[in-house]
Design a protein around this motif. Sequence first.
Motif, PDB file in Angstrom:
ATOM      1  N   SER A  67       0.829  -1.214   0.000  1.00 15.74           N
ATOM      2  CA  SER A  67       0.000   0.000   0.000  1.00 15.74           C
ATOM      3  C   SER A  67       0.863   1.265   0.000  1.00 15.74           C
ATOM      4  O   SER A  67       0.544   2.235  -0.688  1.00 15.74           O
ATOM      5  CB  SER A  67      -0.941  -0.002   1.201  1.00 15.74           C
ATOM      6  OG  SER A  67      -0.216   0.001   2.417  1.00 15.74           O
ATOM      7  N   LYS A  68       1.981   1.256   0.736  1.00 12.81           N
ATOM      8  CA  LYS A  68       2.876   2.422   0.730  1.00 12.81           C
ATOM      9  C   LYS A  68       3.449   2.666  -0.665  1.00 12.81           C
ATOM     10  O   LYS A  68       3.546   3.805  -1.124  1.00 12.81           O
ATOM     11  CB  LYS A  68       4.016   2.207   1.723  1.00 12.81           C
ATOM     12  CG  LYS A  68       3.595   2.292   3.183  1.00 12.81           C
ATOM     13  CD  LYS A  68       4.784   2.056   4.106  1.00 12.81           C
ATOM     14  CE  LYS A  68       4.377   2.084   5.577  1.00 12.81           C
ATOM     15  NZ  LYS A  68       5.505   1.814   6.475  1.00 12.81           N
ATOM     16  N   SER A  69       3.815   1.575  -1.328  1.00  8.29           N
ATOM     17  CA  SER A  69       4.357   1.704  -2.694  1.00  8.29           C
ATOM     18  C   SER A  69       3.298   2.230  -3.648  1.00  8.29           C
ATOM     19  O   SER A  69       3.584   3.047  -4.529  1.00  8.29           O
ATOM     20  CB  SER A  69       4.883   0.348  -3.177  1.00  8.29           C
ATOM     21  OG  SER A  69       5.907  -0.136  -2.339  1.00  8.29           O
ATOM     22  N   LEU A  70       2.059   1.771  -3.468  1.00  5.00           N
ATOM     23  CA  LEU A  70       0.967   2.242  -4.322  1.00  5.00           C
ATOM     24  C   LEU A  70       0.709   3.732  -4.108  1.00  5.00           C
ATOM     25  O   LEU A  70       0.432   4.472  -5.066  1.00  5.00           O
ATOM     26  CB  LEU A  70      -0.303   1.444  -4.036  1.00  5.00           C
ATOM     27  CG  LEU A  70      -0.322   0.002  -4.556  1.00  5.00           C
ATOM     28  CD1 LEU A  70      -1.499  -0.762  -3.986  1.00  5.00           C
ATOM     29  CD2 LEU A  70      -0.357  -0.032  -6.076  1.00  5.00           C
ATOM     30  N   ILE A  71       0.789   4.194  -2.855  1.00  2.00           N
ATOM     31  CA  ILE A  71       0.615   5.628  -2.578  1.00  2.00           C
ATOM     32  C   ILE A  71       1.677   6.440  -3.314  1.00  2.00           C
ATOM     33  O   ILE A  71       1.385   7.466  -3.939  1.00  2.00           O
ATOM     34  CB  ILE A  71       0.691   5.898  -1.060  1.00  2.00           C
ATOM     35  CG1 ILE A  71      -0.493   5.256  -0.339  1.00  2.00           C
ATOM     36  CG2 ILE A  71       0.707   7.405  -0.783  1.00  2.00           C
ATOM     37  CD1 ILE A  71      -0.353   5.250   1.169  1.00  2.00           C
ATOM     38  N   CYS A  72       2.915   5.973  -3.262  1.00  2.00           N
ATOM     39  CA  CYS A  72       4.009   6.679  -3.951  1.00  2.00           C
ATOM     40  C   CYS A  72       3.802   6.656  -5.461  1.00  2.00           C
ATOM     41  O   CYS A  72       4.099   7.642  -6.160  1.00  2.00           O
ATOM     42  CB  CYS A  72       5.350   6.057  -3.590  1.00  2.00           C
ATOM     43  SG  CYS A  72       5.839   6.301  -1.866  1.00  2.00           S
ATOM     44  N   GLN A  73       3.298   5.534  -5.986  1.00  2.00           N
ATOM     45  CA  GLN A  73       2.990   5.479  -7.416  1.00  2.00           C
ATOM     46  C   GLN A  73       1.937   6.522  -7.778  1.00  2.00           C
ATOM     47  O   GLN A  73       2.039   7.197  -8.809  1.00  2.00           O
ATOM     48  CB  GLN A  73       2.485   4.088  -7.796  1.00  2.00           C
ATOM     49  CG  GLN A  73       3.587   3.052  -7.948  1.00  2.00           C
ATOM     50  CD  GLN A  73       3.067   1.769  -8.573  1.00  2.00           C
ATOM     51  OE1 GLN A  73       1.976   1.304  -8.277  1.00  2.00           O
ATOM     52  NE2 GLN A  73       3.863   1.178  -9.445  1.00  2.00           N
ATOM     53  N   ALA A  74       0.906   6.667  -6.933  1.00  3.76           N
ATOM     54  CA  ALA A  74      -0.143   7.653  -7.192  1.00  3.76           C
ATOM     55  C   ALA A  74       0.427   9.070  -7.207  1.00  3.76           C
ATOM     56  O   ALA A  74       0.032   9.907  -8.029  1.00  3.76           O
ATOM     57  CB  ALA A  74      -1.241   7.531  -6.138  1.00  3.76           C
ATOM     58  N   ILE A  75       1.370   9.343  -6.301  1.00  7.32           N
ATOM     59  CA  ILE A  75       2.012  10.670  -6.264  1.00  7.32           C
ATOM     60  C   ILE A  75       2.794  10.916  -7.557  1.00  7.32           C
ATOM     61  O   ILE A  75       2.774  12.015  -8.121  1.00  7.32           O
ATOM     62  CB  ILE A  75       2.923  10.786  -5.031  1.00  7.32           C
ATOM     63  CG1 ILE A  75       2.077  10.773  -3.745  1.00  7.32           C
ATOM     64  CG2 ILE A  75       3.770  12.052  -5.091  1.00  7.32           C
ATOM     65  CD1 ILE A  75       2.884  10.662  -2.468  1.00  7.32           C
ATOM     66  N   ALA A  76       3.487   9.870  -8.041  1.00 11.53           N
ATOM     67  CA  ALA A  76       4.231  10.000  -9.304  1.00 11.53           C
ATOM     68  C   ALA A  76       3.275  10.262 -10.458  1.00 11.53           C
ATOM     69  O   ALA A  76       3.541  11.101 -11.327  1.00 11.53           O
ATOM     70  CB  ALA A  76       5.045   8.729  -9.561  1.00 11.53           C
TER      71      ALA A  76
END
Length: 549
Positions: A67-76
């Motif tokens: 989930s943390k990685s997905l949040i960072c992907q969304a920011i990108a």
Amino acid sequence: MIKYLFLFLVFFISCEEKTQNISDIPNGDKLYDEGIALLQKNDLEAYKKFQLAISYYSKQKDYSNISKSLICQAIAQQGRGDIFGAEATLVEALKIMKDNDESLFSIYDTMANLKLDQKEYTKAIEWYNKALSQKIESEESRISILNNKSVATFKLGKYSEALNILQKIDLTKVLDIKLNNRIKENIEFVRWLKNKNYPAQGKLEELAKLKLKNFDFWGLNSSFAHLSDINKASDTQKSLYFAKKMLEIARKNKSPEDRLEAIERIILVDNPTNSKDYFNQYKILADSIQSSRNDYRARFAYIKYDTEKKDAENQSLKLKDAENKIDILYRNIGITALVLALFGGSFYYVKRKNRLQQEKEIEVKNTQLKMSKKVHDVVANGLYHMMIDVQNNPEMDKTRILNDIEKMYEESRDISHENIAEKDFALRFINMITSYSSDTQKVLPVGYKENIWENISYNTQLEIYYILREILVNMRKHSHAKLASVKFEKDSNKLKIRYTDNGIGINDLDQQRGTGIHNTENRIENIGGHITFEKNPSGGLIILITIPI
């Protein structure tokens, strides 16, 4: 016996996966850290790192880090304008995150920021409230969310409420000088919004100097935007000066979106003689931004698809290797049957995944086509129409030009939102038609009355507006007509519009249907109408439009 062999196979594969997972743990964390270092510098490479990290974390069923990685992907994705893709990524994170996960506030905050970017301010506030209801990792993070919530609030015109949010913030707890200055600036700007006589300019200029001193060029961009806004009505030259400073900083920050916003401000206050150059800059930049967003949206989607495909292939190879080892040990019909069953399941999985991927790509493509059509109708034709109007009426007063610019600006900002009926539509409609008349090319409206729009929905009115503007744009560009007429007839059941010109017409109409004709036919079909294109017996073109009431 097959039952026991199957249990052994599951046990064997499970043990092998656990062994592999132990060695994969540092790889996932390393990829995640590399992605964090790349975020905001190279969003595409950062997204790729996070996708690879997700692959490792998925093997461990480490949903928190996924989930943390997905949040960072969304920011990108947000950083490259892929707003809808970012929302989908956050929804994917929400599905796997537990209620007590410490990163839940970050998902809510990121979703709120996406809604703020889309100017959906009420929804943004709802998501900010959800974020504030969670356990937040630091006081400054909580204050940053409150500051963003105040922005969404004053965008809704609730200035007292926004000011109340900001004034409750204890600035002594804000050690980040950039955030501290940002909050102070928002307080001054909201005070001015609440009372236009409030002397905000001096304090805003002081904050701009502090930002420059601290190399906060992104914050400086916001300062120049606010300074341009507060001078727009009282001192257009100052407003123009700060709008140009904003454009200068936007170029320094390499932010095309901020450049576009700065050009919009310049057009609103600059001398009309300079408008054409800025119109051209605006159109070129807007097209470039849209093209870049479409490109990044496709590249993000490909990275996710390619990584998932490789994961599926690697998993398939591991399963096949396990099957071969068991086949060597047992060599019996039961294992052979199991292998066949596994191949069948793998085939079904791949086939189903490909079908779902194709459906997803079609959906993305349809959305892109829909938005591209809206951009073409609202922005491209709108710009061309305004250029024609300025050319045909060189003595046009500044107020009319500014009103037209502001109308097109509002339409382009709200391009993905529902339309709200406007009171002066009938006048805007006839002005649009007559604006295509010039000394060498006459356009005559026949039978037009303001009450012609009674009992016709505003959505249908807009569609007819865009259809006729498309026809008149094509007349201007291609027909070489000296005279054109637009005749209106209405009864209780239908509205008829007959367009006639004496131009060169369209040869081989069925084979020469371009984007404009297709757009026109699609729009007519969407509102249940009918359109025909005919040759004018005396030379030129006749277009008959029938709209049911």
